[in-house]
Write an enzyme that holds these catalytic residues in place. Structure first.
Site, PDB file in Angstrom:
ATOM      1  N   ASP A  58       0.830  -1.207   0.000  1.00  9.68           N
ATOM      2  CA  ASP A  58       0.000   0.000   0.000  1.00  9.68           C
ATOM      3  C   ASP A  58       0.868   1.261   0.000  1.00  9.68           C
ATOM      4  O   ASP A  58       1.436   1.621   1.032  1.00  9.68           O
ATOM      5  CB  ASP A  58      -0.906  -0.031   1.249  1.00  9.68           C
ATOM      6  CG  ASP A  58      -1.836   1.167   1.326  1.00  9.68           C
ATOM      7  OD1 ASP A  58      -2.006   1.872   0.307  1.00  9.68           O
ATOM      8  OD2 ASP A  58      -2.397   1.397   2.413  1.00  9.68           O
ATOM      9  N   ASP A 101      -1.607   5.984  -4.986  1.00 12.44           N
ATOM     10  CA  ASP A 101      -2.022   5.034  -3.949  1.00 12.44           C
ATOM     11  C   ASP A 101      -2.385   3.664  -4.523  1.00 12.44           C
ATOM     12  O   ASP A 101      -3.499   3.467  -5.008  1.00 12.44           O
ATOM     13  CB  ASP A 101      -3.222   5.648  -3.191  1.00 12.44           C
ATOM     14  CG  ASP A 101      -3.684   4.805  -2.016  1.00 12.44           C
ATOM     15  OD1 ASP A 101      -3.098   3.728  -1.770  1.00 12.44           O
ATOM     16  OD2 ASP A 101      -4.635   5.227  -1.337  1.00 12.44           O
TER      17      ASP A 101
END
Ligand SMILES: *[C@@H]1O[C@H](CO)[C@@H](O)[C@H](O)[C@H]1NC(C)=O
Ligand SMILES: *[C@@H]1O[C@H](CO)[C@@H](O)[C@H](O)[C@H]1NC(C)=O
Ligand SMILES: *[C@@H]1O[C@H](CO)[C@@H](O)[C@H](O)[C@H]1NC(C)=O
Ligand SMILES: *[C@@H]1O[C@H](CO)[C@@H](O)[C@H](O)[C@H]1NC(C)=O
Ligand SMILES: *[C@@H]1O[C@H](CO)[C@@H](O)[C@H](O)[C@H]1NC(C)=O
Length: 439
Positions: free
Chosen positions: A123, A303
């Site tokens: 992530d 992201d």
């Protein structure tokens, strides 16, 4: 309104196995992720309340990381707006916990002495590492970290609660040696969870834990990411990692210590500076479609842990409003937009970073028919005007986490809908993000 299985496949369980590192190029090591996409066409539908829950968890992740930035640096994150200004109110709403497949990309890391293996989501929109601990009561089905069996484990004596994009995690902070594709992050701080919320339970969440790849400034543990620890120890050929995300099995890869020059067209690699060291935050020069620029010079966060491209309602509306036959559907505070399926391919976005434009393919932009048999298809850019109050879904917290208000999100979260179209280089050495056309 129900969303079709094609959309469900966007939220599909994406399983990436991280094979042992192999020498590559000039001695740098490449960590490859052969990818499997687990079909999520269960009953063929995902309903909008599931999307709302996904969005609330998305909000929680940003709330937590913005809050950590403020705690770590002493000043509010410039993008946080009013997001943090009213964390004080209480109310009686509860966020529904809805099970859904993890849409995150994951790979294997090793922890401790001797090494214990775990699968972790990758992530780039957060920094902390967490793993389930053997004393976890809700972590069945996951591999669990056993500190007692690691001679390098140190209990930091700190109990911490993390509220994530996918739910809550609480437990004890530890430090231990972590191995990432053969590189060592020694004395890495992480959370060994003793409680996992249902969203992190197996099989709702397929990997065992989550590894953030952003900067220390947004760490709720006040710790470096495993990438920063590794890179700061000086063992990497260079302080970069490269990511290719693909829905084609075997094509996704995380490369540590170098960009994998085999995977992109060299002369298209274009860098843009990180503007605030926290997220991988860069200036998004333009968003356009069909020759029309709909936004320019907006902040953006790169992201890998978010599926869609998310921005505020005004910017999303500006994107879709002149498209013939487009419409919108609001669920809670997130607005999804549809475009007739037979023309959606003419309205895919182009994102400009560092002076170069990168197109999003119809395949990644089109999330599929808005309902079974519908001729309207969901677009991969969603909007939000987060003005509501939310209870942070923390069913097992000792003291309740208060309600919070978020106002407008004045940036773009550039998630996998875009990232699957490019090779992305995260360059910590020169504080920049590079995008290139795929080879
Ligand atoms: C990680 O996931 C892959 C793919 O699902 C699997 O083959 C591998 O055994 C998992 N590793 C661990 C430590 O569970
Ligand atoms: C490990 O890191 C902590 C800070 O997180 C530091 O206090 C400690 O001295 C380090 N230990 C070793 C052995 O490097
Ligand atoms: C944290 O953010 C501040 C403000 O942008 C910056 O000056 C500082 O270098 C950052 N610290 C780290 C460790 O990244
Ligand atoms: C949704 O569409 C309606 C018209 O159908 C429009 O008035 C409204 O502004 C749109 N909402 C958003 C958030 O785009
Ligand atoms: C993008 O920039 C425009 C001005 O060019 C502004 O009106 C808009 O609100 C910005 N959008 C976001 C999401 O920051």
């Amino acid at each position: 309104m129900q969303l079709s299985s094609t959309f469900a496949s966007l939220l599909a369980l994406v399983s990436i196995s991280w094979a042992s590192s192999t020498p590559h190029g000039h001695g740098e090591r490449v960590v490859r992720f052969p990818l499997t996409r687990k079909s999520a066409d269960v009953a063929g539908h995902v309903d909008l309340s599931t999307l709302e829950a996904q969005f609330i968890r998305f909000s929680n992740k940003y709330r937590q990381t913005f809050s950590a930035f403020e705690a770590n640096t002493g000043s509010a994150h410039p993008l946080s707006g009013k997001m943090m200004s009213s964390i004080s109110k209480r109310g009686d709403g509860v966020v529904p916990l809805i099970n859904e497949g993890s849409d995150l990309w994951y790979g294997e890391i090793e922890v401790g002495t001797p090494k214990q293996k775990f699968n972790v989501s990758i992530d780039t929109g957060s920094t902390d590492l967490f793993l389930p601990s053997v004393s976890c009561i809700d972590c069945g089905g996951h591999v669990m970290y056993n500190a007692a069996q690691s001679s390098t484990a140190k209990d930091k004596g700190q109990f911490t609660v993390l509220s994530y994009g996918q739910g809550d995690v609480m437990g004890e902070e530890y430090s231990d040696d972590v191995f990432l594709g053969g590189y060592e992050a020694s004395n890495q701080t992480f959370l060994a969870a003793t409680v996992y919320s249902p969203d992190f339970s197996y099989p709702n969440f397929l990997p065992d834990g989550l590894a953030g790849f952003a900067f220390e400034n947004i760490s709720a543990l006040g710790a470096k990411s495993i990438f920063e620890t590794t890179s700061d120890s000086g063992v990497l050929p260079s302080s970069v990692f490269g990511v290719k995300l693909s829905s084609t099995s075997g094509e996704s890869e995380l490369c540590i210590g170098a960009a994998d020059t085999n995977l992109y067209i060299k002369d298209t690699l274009t860098y843009t500076d990180v503007t605030v060291k926290g997220y991988w935050q860069v200036n998004l020069e333009a968003v356009s479609r069909d020759g029309t620029t709909v936004a320019s010079n907006n902040a953006s966060i790169i992201d890998t842990g978010t599926t869609f491209i998310v921005t505020n309602d005004n910017s999303a509306e500006a994107y879709y409003k002149d498209i013939p036959g487009s419409s919108n559907s609001t669920q809670g505070d997130i607005t999804y937009y549809t475009i007739p399926c037979d023309t959606i391919g003419s309205y895919t976005p182009t994102f400009t970073f560092g002076g170069r434009s990168f197109s999003v393919s119809e395949e990644t932009f089109n999330a599929g028919p808005a309902s079974e048999g519908s001729s309207d298809c969901l677009g991969g850019i969603a909007g939000t005007s987060i003005v509501g109050e939310y209870f942070i879904s923390c069913s097992m917290c000792v003291s309740q986490v208060p309600f919070f208000n978020i106002s407008v999100l004045d940036f773009w979260v550039v998630g996998d809908v875009f990232l699957q179209n490019v090779y992305t280089v995260f360059d910590k050495e020169n504080l920049q993000v590079g995008f290139a056309e795929l080879a």
